[in-house]
Design a protein around this motif. Structure first.
Motif, mmCIF file in Angstrom:
data_model
loop_
_atom_site.group_PDB
_atom_site.id
_atom_site.type_symbol
_atom_site.label_atom_id
_atom_site.label_comp_id
_atom_site.label_asym_id
_atom_site.label_seq_id
_atom_site.Cartn_x
_atom_site.Cartn_y
_atom_site.Cartn_z
ATOM 1 N N LEU A 193 33.896 -90.522 29.052
ATOM 2 C CA LEU A 193 33.675 -90.015 30.396
ATOM 3 C C LEU A 193 34.485 -88.747 30.557
ATOM 4 O O LEU A 193 35.699 -88.752 30.343
ATOM 5 N N GLU A 194 33.822 -87.654 30.928
ATOM 6 C CA GLU A 194 34.558 -86.440 31.281
ATOM 7 C C GLU A 194 34.625 -86.353 32.798
ATOM 8 O O GLU A 194 33.592 -86.328 33.465
ATOM 9 N N ILE A 195 35.847 -86.325 33.332
ATOM 10 C CA ILE A 195 36.023 -86.170 34.783
ATOM 11 C C ILE A 195 36.254 -84.695 35.074
ATOM 12 O O ILE A 195 36.788 -83.961 34.248
ATOM 13 N N GLY A 196 35.830 -84.253 36.252
ATOM 14 C CA GLY A 196 35.980 -82.846 36.607
ATOM 15 C C GLY A 196 35.312 -81.953 35.582
ATOM 16 O O GLY A 196 35.842 -80.911 35.215
ATOM 17 N N ALA A 197 34.148 -82.359 35.105
ATOM 18 C CA ALA A 197 33.517 -81.713 33.952
ATOM 19 C C ALA A 197 33.162 -80.244 34.200
ATOM 20 O O ALA A 197 33.271 -79.433 33.284
ATOM 21 N N GLY A 198 32.726 -79.891 35.392
ATOM 22 C CA GLY A 198 32.373 -78.491 35.660
ATOM 23 C C GLY A 198 31.347 -77.967 34.673
ATOM 24 O O GLY A 198 30.228 -78.451 34.605
ATOM 25 N N ALA A 199 31.746 -76.999 33.861
ATOM 26 C CA ALA A 199 30.840 -76.443 32.857
ATOM 27 C C ALA A 199 30.652 -77.398 31.681
ATOM 28 O O ALA A 199 29.758 -77.202 30.869
ATOM 29 N N SER A 200 31.487 -78.409 31.569
ATOM 30 C CA SER A 200 31.341 -79.560 30.663
ATOM 31 C C SER A 200 31.494 -79.251 29.172
ATOM 32 O O SER A 200 30.938 -79.960 28.340
ATOM 33 N N LEU A 201 32.285 -78.261 28.822
ATOM 34 C CA LEU A 201 32.467 -77.910 27.412
ATOM 35 C C LEU A 201 32.988 -79.080 26.566
ATOM 36 O O LEU A 201 32.366 -79.408 25.546
ATOM 37 N N PRO A 202 34.092 -79.752 26.923
ATOM 38 C CA PRO A 202 34.557 -80.860 26.077
ATOM 39 C C PRO A 202 33.524 -81.983 25.946
ATOM 40 O O PRO A 202 33.315 -82.517 24.858
ATOM 41 N N GLY A 203 32.853 -82.318 27.026
ATOM 42 C CA GLY A 203 31.842 -83.366 26.988
ATOM 43 C C GLY A 203 30.641 -82.992 26.138
ATOM 44 O O GLY A 203 30.102 -83.832 25.404
#
Length: 193
Positions: free
Chosen positions: A52-62
């Protein structure tokens, strides 16, 4: 002909959309790059894990985690529709239409939070940006750790001001100690628990 694992070990290509917008989550911040590199470094460890990526925004790590064969759920604030739409757009651009995007508001135990599947790793790049959000973020992480006792929290933090840094780490450290949480890693920072 290379297997999926051999292709992932050699190269992952992706594209992300950044939008000029006053919301923080519309940009790829340096901490997202650091966390994405960390995810890439541990790509063999995360394969098949639920992240789960929280505060994903542009979501690079996810996005990197999904490209490395992890089961990923991206999330940003339920009230930040632009950020949620940007997460969806970045999944679409990268042929990751099966990656769910969920609106989660830090500090609120919402139905979407409660209904999440078992999580192995929570990613949070630069979520400790606004001191006013620290406690709400920690409440959310605490809930996830109570629901998923073996979950790991990987987070990155950019030092912007020594006064904010001190306040941030003191409040985070005290909160973690008070709640006896030990499975948290602050990547590329001064504190590792």
């Amino acid at each position: 002909h290379l297997s999926h694992e051999e292709r992932v070990d050699r190269l992952v290509l992706f594209s992300l959309e950044q939008v000029l917008d006053p919301q923080y989550g519309m940009y790829i911040w340096p901490c997202a790059v650091v966390l994405a590199q960390y995810v890439w470094f541990y790509r063999n460890t995360i394969r098949g894990k639920t992240i789960l990526e929280i505060g994903a925004g542009a979501s690079l790590p996810g996005i990197v985690a999904a490209k490395c064969a992890a089961r990923v759920i991206l999330s940003d604030g339920a009230e930040t529709q632009n950020c949620l739409d940007n997460c969806r757009l970045n999944c679409q651009i990268n042929n990751l239409e099966d990656v769910p995007v969920v609106g989660l508001t830090w500090g609120q135990i919402s139905p979407d939070l409660v209904l999440l599947p078992q999580i192995d790793i929570v990613l949070g790049s630069d979520v400790f940006y606004e001191p006013k959000d620290f406690e709400d973020i920690l409440i959310t992480i605490f809930y996830l750790m109570q629901k998923n006792p073996h979950v790991l929290f990987w987070t990155t933090y950019q030092e912007r001001s020594s006064s904010v840094r001190g306040k941030c780490w003191l409040s985070v450290w005290l909160w973690l100690k008070r709640n006896q949480l030990h499975n948290v890693s602050f990547i590329n920072s001064m504190l590792e628990i």
